[in-house]
Every structure is written in structure tokens, then in C-alpha cells.
Write a protein that holds these residues in place. Structure first.
Motif, PDB file in Angstrom:
ATOM      1  N   SER A 202      -5.991  -1.689   1.381  1.00  0.00           N
ATOM      2  CA  SER A 202      -5.033  -2.451   1.959  1.00  0.00           C
ATOM      3  C   SER A 202      -5.718  -4.331   2.031  1.00  0.00           C
ATOM      4  O   SER A 202      -6.883  -4.224   1.536  1.00  0.00           O
ATOM      5  CB  SER A 202      -5.121  -2.303   3.539  1.00  0.00           C
ATOM      6  OG  SER A 202      -6.493  -2.432   3.992  1.00  0.00           O
ATOM      7  N   GLU A 204      -6.308  -6.493   4.091  1.00  0.00           N
ATOM      8  CA  GLU A 204      -7.264  -6.460   5.085  1.00  0.00           C
ATOM      9  C   GLU A 204      -8.821  -6.357   4.603  1.00  0.00           C
ATOM     10  O   GLU A 204      -9.735  -6.758   4.853  1.00  0.00           O
ATOM     11  CB  GLU A 204      -6.968  -5.873   6.495  1.00  0.00           C
ATOM     12  CG  GLU A 204      -5.686  -6.453   7.058  1.00  0.00           C
ATOM     13  CD  GLU A 204      -4.308  -5.987   6.332  1.00  0.00           C
ATOM     14  OE1 GLU A 204      -3.395  -6.665   6.783  1.00  0.00           O
ATOM     15  OE2 GLU A 204      -4.458  -5.101   5.809  1.00  0.00           O
ATOM     16  N   ARG A 205      -8.761  -4.810   4.229  1.00  0.00           N
ATOM     17  CA  ARG A 205      -9.870  -4.271   3.646  1.00  0.00           C
ATOM     18  C   ARG A 205     -10.474  -5.083   2.475  1.00  0.00           C
ATOM     19  O   ARG A 205     -11.678  -5.280   2.766  1.00  0.00           O
ATOM     20  CB  ARG A 205      -9.936  -2.769   3.095  1.00  0.00           C
ATOM     21  CG  ARG A 205     -10.970  -2.158   2.700  1.00  0.00           C
ATOM     22  CD  ARG A 205     -10.944  -0.769   2.653  1.00  0.00           C
ATOM     23  NE  ARG A 205     -12.133  -0.092   1.651  1.00  0.00           N
ATOM     24  CZ  ARG A 205     -13.123   0.195   2.169  1.00  0.00           C
ATOM     25  NH1 ARG A 205     -13.376   0.201   3.372  1.00  0.00           N
ATOM     26  NH2 ARG A 205     -14.254   0.696   1.315  1.00  0.00           N
ATOM     27  N   LYS A 229      -5.644 -13.693   1.946  1.00  0.00           N
ATOM     28  CA  LYS A 229      -4.947 -12.228   2.193  1.00  0.00           C
ATOM     29  C   LYS A 229      -3.863 -12.528   1.390  1.00  0.00           C
ATOM     30  O   LYS A 229      -3.281 -11.195   0.837  1.00  0.00           O
ATOM     31  CB  LYS A 229      -4.622 -12.247   3.458  1.00  0.00           C
ATOM     32  CG  LYS A 229      -4.165 -10.946   4.069  1.00  0.00           C
ATOM     33  CD  LYS A 229      -3.755 -10.713   5.552  1.00  0.00           C
ATOM     34  CE  LYS A 229      -3.405  -9.507   5.717  1.00  0.00           C
ATOM     35  NZ  LYS A 229      -3.233  -9.319   7.379  1.00  0.00           N
ATOM     36  N   ALA A 233      -2.668  -9.544  -1.467  1.00  0.00           N
ATOM     37  CA  ALA A 233      -1.569  -8.903  -1.590  1.00  0.00           C
ATOM     38  C   ALA A 233      -0.920  -8.617  -2.702  1.00  0.00           C
ATOM     39  O   ALA A 233      -0.092  -7.891  -3.280  1.00  0.00           O
ATOM     40  CB  ALA A 233      -0.742  -9.350  -0.326  1.00  0.00           C
ATOM     41  N   ASP A 252      -5.285   5.453  -2.525  1.00  0.00           N
ATOM     42  CA  ASP A 252      -5.614   4.494  -1.446  1.00  0.00           C
ATOM     43  C   ASP A 252      -6.925   4.830  -0.815  1.00  0.00           C
ATOM     44  O   ASP A 252      -7.202   5.749  -0.251  1.00  0.00           O
ATOM     45  CB  ASP A 252      -4.585   4.380  -0.420  1.00  0.00           C
ATOM     46  CG  ASP A 252      -4.775   3.232   0.416  1.00  0.00           C
ATOM     47  OD1 ASP A 252      -5.905   2.749   0.549  1.00  0.00           O
ATOM     48  OD2 ASP A 252      -3.571   2.719   1.131  1.00  0.00           O
ATOM     49  N   THR A 254      -8.508   2.957   1.469  1.00  0.00           N
ATOM     50  CA  THR A 254      -8.940   2.020   2.469  1.00  0.00           C
ATOM     51  C   THR A 254      -9.668   2.773   3.703  1.00  0.00           C
ATOM     52  O   THR A 254     -10.610   2.170   4.278  1.00  0.00           O
ATOM     53  CB  THR A 254      -7.676   1.667   3.176  1.00  0.00           C
ATOM     54  OG1 THR A 254      -6.570   0.846   2.159  1.00  0.00           O
ATOM     55  CG2 THR A 254      -7.742   0.868   4.289  1.00  0.00           C
TER      56      THR A 254
END
Length: 284
Positions: A202, A204-205, A229, A233, A252, A254
Motif C-alpha cells: 500500500s 501508506e506502508r 504518497k 501511488a 501484496d 503490506t
């Protein structure tokens, strides 16, 4: 020590390296919230004199004793000492060994550290580790066809630690960073032998990990697209498109540990090698 956490002494006594006991002890302790073991590891316990020192430590800091000892005399002495000190003690391998003996109807070998023998598997792991270190972070891309697995992903998707973990399982792994605007090596697109797996996480991570990375190296410029961010992305979107275009499965990471990520990759590799099921693009 964390506030509110309860600690206990965990004594791990082995006539080998103690790795098995560490794994079992930590796996069991992880089942309990706010509980943490203070680990006392005693490897290569193969003599009465060494055992005397171990028993003295156990008596000084009572707790739980887990052991793997082939020598019955030494094991009996340890169990007797624990009984007298009112300390719980268990041989973690006995139930499994007894089950196998019953099923196979064969005696077990009494060789300490047999799982660490310098056999073909051992040297295969060493070769895989050397290969993975030499081909870390896009080094020597011309050797991609010699890899078993190729991990691709943007910065901070755990490519290197996952490669090292796979190498310890005897899997020759290389990893390549994905950077928008920079084409991937042509050899990767034409590779036939290795399994190519994309790692994503993600935004955020990734942002959090990169910020910590900059802080750890005392980077002067903290306001950079590397930790933006929106930019992150876009990098992840690029990874998704690339993997989708070439049919590379994606994982994924995350909320996955390195071990969980590696387990998913090894399952995909088995499919890739043996044709069990299919390695369709998508998430694992």
C-alpha cells in the motif's frame, strides 16, 4: 522492555545449534498477547560438564525448559534436575519422532545435528545465497535466466530480505527494482526459466518505510517525491500495469511477514515448475 508486558525465562537446551528450539519457542510464545520470553539458548550441550553449567543457570532463573538432546543420559539428568527444581521441562521432538517411528516402523538415528549435515542440500543453499547476494537490486541482469525466481517491485517492497530468505531455502533468487520511466531489462521480458513475481504494498506502508529510511541515514531533504504518497501511488500503479501486461503474479506484502511472502512465492514456484494449477496474474 515494553510497559505492561509480562516476561518469563525460556531455557532452550540443544545438542545442536538450537535453531529448532528457537523457532518452536517463539512460535508458541507468539500465541500469547503481552507475554514475551527471555531466551536463554544453550547450543552444543553434549557433555556432563556443559550440562552442569546449564542446570545452574536454570536454577538461578527458573522458567520453562525446552530441549532436544539425543544422549539419553544427559537428557535424563536434565529432566531430573528440572523435576527437583520444580521447573517444567519437555523434549519438543519426542512426540513427532515417536509418531514417525510408529508409522514408519523404523528406528530413528541417534545423531545430534543430523539436519545440519554438509550434504548436497547444504551446498545448494550456500550456492543459492551466493547467487542471491551477487544479483541483489538489479546487479548482473544478464544472468536472469540462471535464477529460479526473479522478484520485481518498487523500492521498499522487501525484495532483498525475501530473496535472502528464499536463498536459505535453496532457491536462486534475484531481484530488480521497478522505476517509472526506466525500462526493465530486455532479458527479463524474454526470460523463460525463472518465475517472475511482482511485490507491491500500500502507498501508506511504502511511504512510512521510506520516511524511516531517510531518517536512519540522516538525509537532509525530507521533502522528496521518494516519500510523496501521490508519487508512490503512481509507482505502484506502474508495477500493477507491468505485471499485468506480462502475466507476472503479484503479491501484496503490506500485511505479510517475510516468511509469509516467501511461502506464497514457493507455492507459485511449485506451480511454475511442476505445472500444478496455473500461475495466472493476480494477487496471492
Amino acid at each position: 522492555m515494553k510497559r505492561g508486558q509480562i516476561y518469563f525465562h525460556l531455557h532452550l537446551v540443544s545438542d545442536s545449534t538450537g535453531e529448532t528450539l528457537l523457532t518452536v519457542g517463539r512460535a508458541a510464545a507468539a500465541r500469547y498477547e503481552n507475554i514475551a520470553p527471555i531466551e536463554h539458548v544453550y547450543p552444543l550441550v553434549r557433555s556432563p560438564r556443559h550440562l552442569d553449567r546449564v542446570i545452574a543457570d536454570i536454577e538461578a532463573a527458573p522458567g520453562i525448559v525446552l530441549y532436544t538432546l539425543i544422549d539419553r543420559e544427559i537428557a535424563d539428568r536434565l529432566e531430573t534436575a528440572c523435576r527437583e527444581a520444580n521447573v517444567p521441562c519437555v523434549n519438543v521432538l519426542d512426540p513427532v519422532v515417536d509418531l514417525m517411528r510408529s508409522y514408519l516402523n523404523l528406528p530413528a538415528t541417534g545423531k545430534a545435528g543430523a539436519q545440519h549435515a554438509l550434504d548436497a542440500d547444504y551446498f545448494k543453499r550456500i550456492d543459492a545465497l551466493n547467487f542471491s547476494l551477487m544479483h541483489d537490486d538489479g546487479q548482473l541482469p544478464e544472468n536472469i535466466e540462471d535464477a529460479d525466481i526473479v522478484l520485481v517491485g518498487i523500492s521498499r517492497t522487501s525484495k532483498t530480505p525475501t530473496s535472502i530468505y528464499l536463498a536459505n531455502r535453496g532457491v536462486r533468487t534475484t531481484n530488480l527494482p521497478l522505476v517509472p520511466g526506466i525500462p526493465v531489462p530486455d532479458r527479463l521480458l524474454k526470460a523463460e526459466r525463472p518465475l517472475v513475481v511482482g511485490l507491491i504494498a500500500s502507498p501508506e506502508r511504502i511511504m512510512h518505510i521510506r520516511q524511516n529510511r531517510l531518517l536512519s541515514i540522516n538525509a537532509a531533504d525530507q521533502d522528496t517525491p521518494y516519500v510523496d504518497k501521490t508519487a508512490i501511488a503512481q509507482e505502484i500503479a506502474y508495477s500493477r500495469r507491468l505485471c499485468g501486461e506480462h502475466g507476472w503474479p503479484m503479491i501484496d506484502v503490506t500485511r505479510r511477514s517475510i516468511e509469509e511472502t516467501a511461502a506464497a512465492i514457493l507455492a507459485l514456484w511449485d506451480q511454475h515448475r511442476y505445472g500444478v494449477g496455473s500461475t495466472r496474474p493476480g494477487f496471492v
